[in-house]
Each structure stands twice: as structure tokens, then as C-alpha cells.
Design a protein around this motif. Structure first.
Motif, PDB file in Angstrom:
ATOM      1  N   GLU A  73       0.831  -1.214   0.000  1.00 36.40           N
ATOM      2  CA  GLU A  73       0.000   0.000   0.000  1.00 36.40           C
ATOM      3  C   GLU A  73       0.863   1.261   0.000  1.00 36.40           C
ATOM      4  O   GLU A  73       0.620   2.191  -0.776  1.00 36.40           O
ATOM      5  N   LEU A  74       1.885   1.282   0.829  1.00 37.00           N
ATOM      6  CA  LEU A  74       2.774   2.444   0.891  1.00 37.00           C
ATOM      7  C   LEU A  74       3.565   2.591  -0.409  1.00 37.00           C
ATOM      8  O   LEU A  74       3.741   3.699  -0.916  1.00 37.00           O
ATOM      9  N   PHE A  75       4.034   1.469  -0.957  1.00 39.66           N
ATOM     10  CA  PHE A  75       4.785   1.499  -2.205  1.00 39.66           C
ATOM     11  C   PHE A  75       3.915   2.041  -3.336  1.00 39.66           C
ATOM     12  O   PHE A  75       4.330   2.940  -4.077  1.00 39.66           O
ATOM     13  N   GLN A  76       2.714   1.504  -3.475  1.00 41.14           N
ATOM     14  CA  GLN A  76       1.823   1.928  -4.565  1.00 41.14           C
ATOM     15  C   GLN A  76       1.471   3.411  -4.442  1.00 41.14           C
ATOM     16  O   GLN A  76       1.388   4.119  -5.441  1.00 41.14           O
ATOM     17  N   VAL A  85       9.724  -2.833  -9.083  1.00 39.16           N
ATOM     18  CA  VAL A  85      10.564  -3.822  -8.423  1.00 39.16           C
ATOM     19  C   VAL A  85      11.616  -4.360  -9.385  1.00 39.16           C
ATOM     20  O   VAL A  85      12.788  -4.465  -9.046  1.00 39.16           O
ATOM     21  N   ASP A  86      11.210  -4.644 -10.617  1.00 43.59           N
ATOM     22  CA  ASP A  86      12.111  -5.359 -11.517  1.00 43.59           C
ATOM     23  C   ASP A  86      12.560  -4.599 -12.762  1.00 43.59           C
ATOM     24  O   ASP A  86      13.153  -5.191 -13.655  1.00 43.59           O
ATOM     25  N   LYS A  87      12.294  -3.306 -12.834  1.00 41.78           N
ATOM     26  CA  LYS A  87      12.784  -2.535 -13.984  1.00 41.78           C
ATOM     27  C   LYS A  87      12.991  -1.077 -13.600  1.00 41.78           C
ATOM     28  O   LYS A  87      12.365  -0.563 -12.680  1.00 41.78           O
ATOM     29  N   LYS A  88      13.899  -0.428 -14.326  1.00 35.90           N
ATOM     30  CA  LYS A  88      14.141   0.996 -14.111  1.00 35.90           C
ATOM     31  C   LYS A  88      12.935   1.777 -14.607  1.00 35.90           C
ATOM     32  O   LYS A  88      12.364   1.459 -15.642  1.00 35.90           O
ATOM     33  N   VAL A  89      12.564   2.778 -13.874  1.00 32.41           N
ATOM     34  CA  VAL A  89      11.508   3.698 -14.311  1.00 32.41           C
ATOM     35  C   VAL A  89      12.169   5.070 -14.297  1.00 32.41           C
ATOM     36  O   VAL A  89      13.104   5.296 -15.034  1.00 32.41           O
ATOM     37  N   VAL A  90      11.732   5.965 -13.440  1.00 27.44           N
ATOM     38  CA  VAL A  90      12.418   7.239 -13.257  1.00 27.44           C
ATOM     39  C   VAL A  90      13.652   7.006 -12.374  1.00 27.44           C
ATOM     40  O   VAL A  90      14.687   7.608 -12.558  1.00 27.44           O
ATOM     41  N   GLY A  91      13.499   6.085 -11.444  1.00 22.48           N
ATOM     42  CA  GLY A  91      14.585   5.694 -10.561  1.00 22.48           C
ATOM     43  C   GLY A  91      14.925   4.232 -10.786  1.00 22.48           C
ATOM     44  O   GLY A  91      14.314   3.562 -11.614  1.00 22.48           O
ATOM     45  N   ALA A  93      15.447   0.095 -10.475  1.00 26.38           N
ATOM     46  CA  ALA A  93      14.654  -1.057 -10.061  1.00 26.38           C
ATOM     47  C   ALA A  93      15.031  -1.364  -8.617  1.00 26.38           C
ATOM     48  O   ALA A  93      16.191  -1.211  -8.225  1.00 26.38           O
ATOM     49  N   LEU A  94      14.077  -1.785  -7.831  1.00 29.76           N
ATOM     50  CA  LEU A  94      14.350  -1.968  -6.407  1.00 29.76           C
ATOM     51  C   LEU A  94      14.676  -3.403  -6.005  1.00 29.76           C
ATOM     52  O   LEU A  94      15.038  -3.654  -4.860  1.00 29.76           O
ATOM     53  N   ILE A 151       7.952  -1.402   3.404  1.00 31.22           N
ATOM     54  CA  ILE A 151       8.144  -1.229   1.954  1.00 31.22           C
ATOM     55  C   ILE A 151       9.286  -2.139   1.483  1.00 31.22           C
ATOM     56  O   ILE A 151       9.164  -2.823   0.461  1.00 31.22           O
ATOM     57  N   LEU A 152      10.381  -2.158   2.224  1.00 31.86           N
ATOM     58  CA  LEU A 152      11.512  -3.013   1.862  1.00 31.86           C
ATOM     59  C   LEU A 152      11.119  -4.497   1.904  1.00 31.86           C
ATOM     60  O   LEU A 152      11.542  -5.287   1.053  1.00 31.86           O
ATOM     61  N   THR A 153      10.287  -4.868   2.870  1.00 32.87           N
ATOM     62  CA  THR A 153       9.801  -6.247   2.953  1.00 32.87           C
ATOM     63  C   THR A 153       8.928  -6.572   1.750  1.00 32.87           C
ATOM     64  O   THR A 153       9.045  -7.650   1.158  1.00 32.87           O
ATOM     65  N   TYR A 154       8.075  -5.641   1.377  1.00 34.07           N
ATOM     66  CA  TYR A 154       7.236  -5.835   0.181  1.00 34.07           C
ATOM     67  C   TYR A 154       8.114  -6.022  -1.065  1.00 34.07           C
ATOM     68  O   TYR A 154       7.873  -6.921  -1.872  1.00 34.07           O
ATOM     69  N   VAL A 155       9.149  -5.192  -1.216  1.00 36.66           N
ATOM     70  CA  VAL A 155      10.045  -5.293  -2.374  1.00 36.66           C
ATOM     71  C   VAL A 155      10.740  -6.663  -2.376  1.00 36.66           C
ATOM     72  O   VAL A 155      10.829  -7.320  -3.424  1.00 36.66           O
ATOM     73  N   LYS A 156      11.205  -7.106  -1.223  1.00 39.03           N
ATOM     74  CA  LYS A 156      11.826  -8.437  -1.133  1.00 39.03           C
ATOM     75  C   LYS A 156      10.823  -9.515  -1.540  1.00 39.03           C
ATOM     76  O   LYS A 156      11.160 -10.429  -2.299  1.00 39.03           O
ATOM     77  N   PHE A 157       9.621  -9.410  -1.033  1.00 37.74           N
ATOM     78  CA  PHE A 157       8.578 -10.398  -1.343  1.00 37.74           C
ATOM     79  C   PHE A 157       8.305 -10.434  -2.845  1.00 37.74           C
ATOM     80  O   PHE A 157       8.283 -11.501  -3.455  1.00 37.74           O
ATOM     81  N   GLU A 158       8.129  -9.266  -3.452  1.00 35.84           N
ATOM     82  CA  GLU A 158       7.856  -9.193  -4.891  1.00 35.84           C
ATOM     83  C   GLU A 158       9.055  -9.660  -5.719  1.00 35.84           C
ATOM     84  O   GLU A 158       8.894 -10.101  -6.853  1.00 35.84           O
ATOM     85  N   SER A 159      10.243  -9.568  -5.148  1.00 40.52           N
ATOM     86  CA  SER A 159      11.463  -9.993  -5.839  1.00 40.52           C
ATOM     87  C   SER A 159      11.685 -11.485  -5.731  1.00 40.52           C
ATOM     88  O   SER A 159      12.610 -12.022  -6.335  1.00 40.52           O
TER      89      SER A 159
END
Length: 166
Positions: A73-76, A85-91, A93-94, A151-159
Motif C-alpha cells: 500500500e505504501l509502495f503503490q 521492483v524489476d525494472k528501471k523507471v524514473v529511478g 529497479a528496487l 516497503i523493503l519487505t514488500y520489495v523483497k517479497f515481490e522480488s
């Protein structure tokens, strides 16, 4: 009399041409609507279905599930405009972000105060990010450390990384 016949013939001709035009327009419109529908259906069938986050986290234990959902929710709401998570956008990929930093407190400090970290010159990785992307991430000092950790946990999960509970 012949002028009445000519008028009737001309009226019939105009009416006939008008009907042909109307039928043609209707057929064209109907055909383009079917083509659009067909394209939409093909696009929907050809792309992989997007899995709902609630379905993805179903196998997690309750504490992990709650943290990942909060992180999502915070990430979105705050990060997805510039990051994926998996590609460069403006910043960048995480995926793998925690491995690129010395420790979690450095990441949290950078997320909250990127300009201070970059201009302070004490973090080479932060300086490298600024050089590569040519812009400064805005401060996210409104986040608590716990929110950033989610947020970092969500990124790990999605990764696909294993997420450990502290």
C-alpha cells in the motif's frame, strides 16, 4: 406531367443514395466496433493475468502478510510513480536494494533524506545513483522507520526473496 415524373425519379434516386450511405456508415461503424472489441479481447488474452496482492500473500503467516500488505500500500501510493521492483523507471529497479547498501539504517536514512545523504558525500552508492539518474529523490521523512521497513519487505517479497521476521 413529365416534370412530375422527373421529380419523383430524382427523389427516388436521392432517397436510394441516402439509404446506401446510411447502410454503409452503419456497416463501417459496426465493423470498427467489432475490430476494436476483437483487439481488446486479443490483448486481454495475450497478456498474463495480473495476480492480486492478496492472492500472492495468502501463503504467508499473518504477521508477514500484514507487513507485506502495508508495504504494498505504501509502495503503490508513494514509490510506484518512480520505481518498479524489476525494472528501471524514473529511478532504479528496487529488486535486491538491500544488498546494495551497507545496512538497513543507511537505506532508511537515504529514503528519508536523500539530499542530505548525497550532498554529505559519505555514501558512494547514493552519489552514484544521483550521477546516474541526474535527479534527486524527494524526502520521504514523513515515513516512520517501520513503514520503510514494510516497503523493503514488500520489495523483497515481490522480488522472490525470502522475508524474515524480526
Amino acid at each position: 406531367m413529365s416534370s412530375n415524373n422527373e421529380i419523383l425519379t430524382l427523389s427516388g434516386l436521392i432517397l436510394g443514395v441516402g439509404l446506401v450511405l446510411i447502410i454503409t456508415v452503419v456497416m463501417l461503424f459496426n465493423g470498427s466496433a467489432q475490430t476494436t472489441t476483437s483487439k481488446t479481447q486479443n490483448t486481454a488474452t495475450n497478456s498474463a493475468p495480473v495476480e492480486d496482492i492478496n492472492t500472492k500473500v495468502a501463503s504467508l503467516a499473518e504477521p508477514q502478510k500484514a507487513i507485506v500488505l502495508q508495504g504494498n500500500e505504501l509502495f503503490q501510493g508513494n514509490c510506484a510513480q518512480c520505481h518498479a521492483v524489476d525494472k528501471k523507471v524514473v529511478g532504479p529497479a528496487l529488486k535486491g536494494v538491500t544488498a546494495r547498501w551497507e545496512n538497513e539504517s543507511e537505506i532508511i536514512n537515504f529514503i528519508k533524506y536523500p539530499e542530505k545523504v548525497i550532498t554529505g558525500g559519505k555514501n558512494d552508492y547514493a552519489s552514484k545513483l544521483y550521477e546516474e539518474y541526474g535527479q534527486m529523490m524527494p524526502n520521504h521523512d514523513f515515513f516512520s522507520d517501520q513503514q520503510i521497513q514494510s516497503i523493503l519487505t514488500y520489495v523483497k517479497f515481490e522480488s522472490g526473496e525470502e522475508i524474515a521476521m524480526k
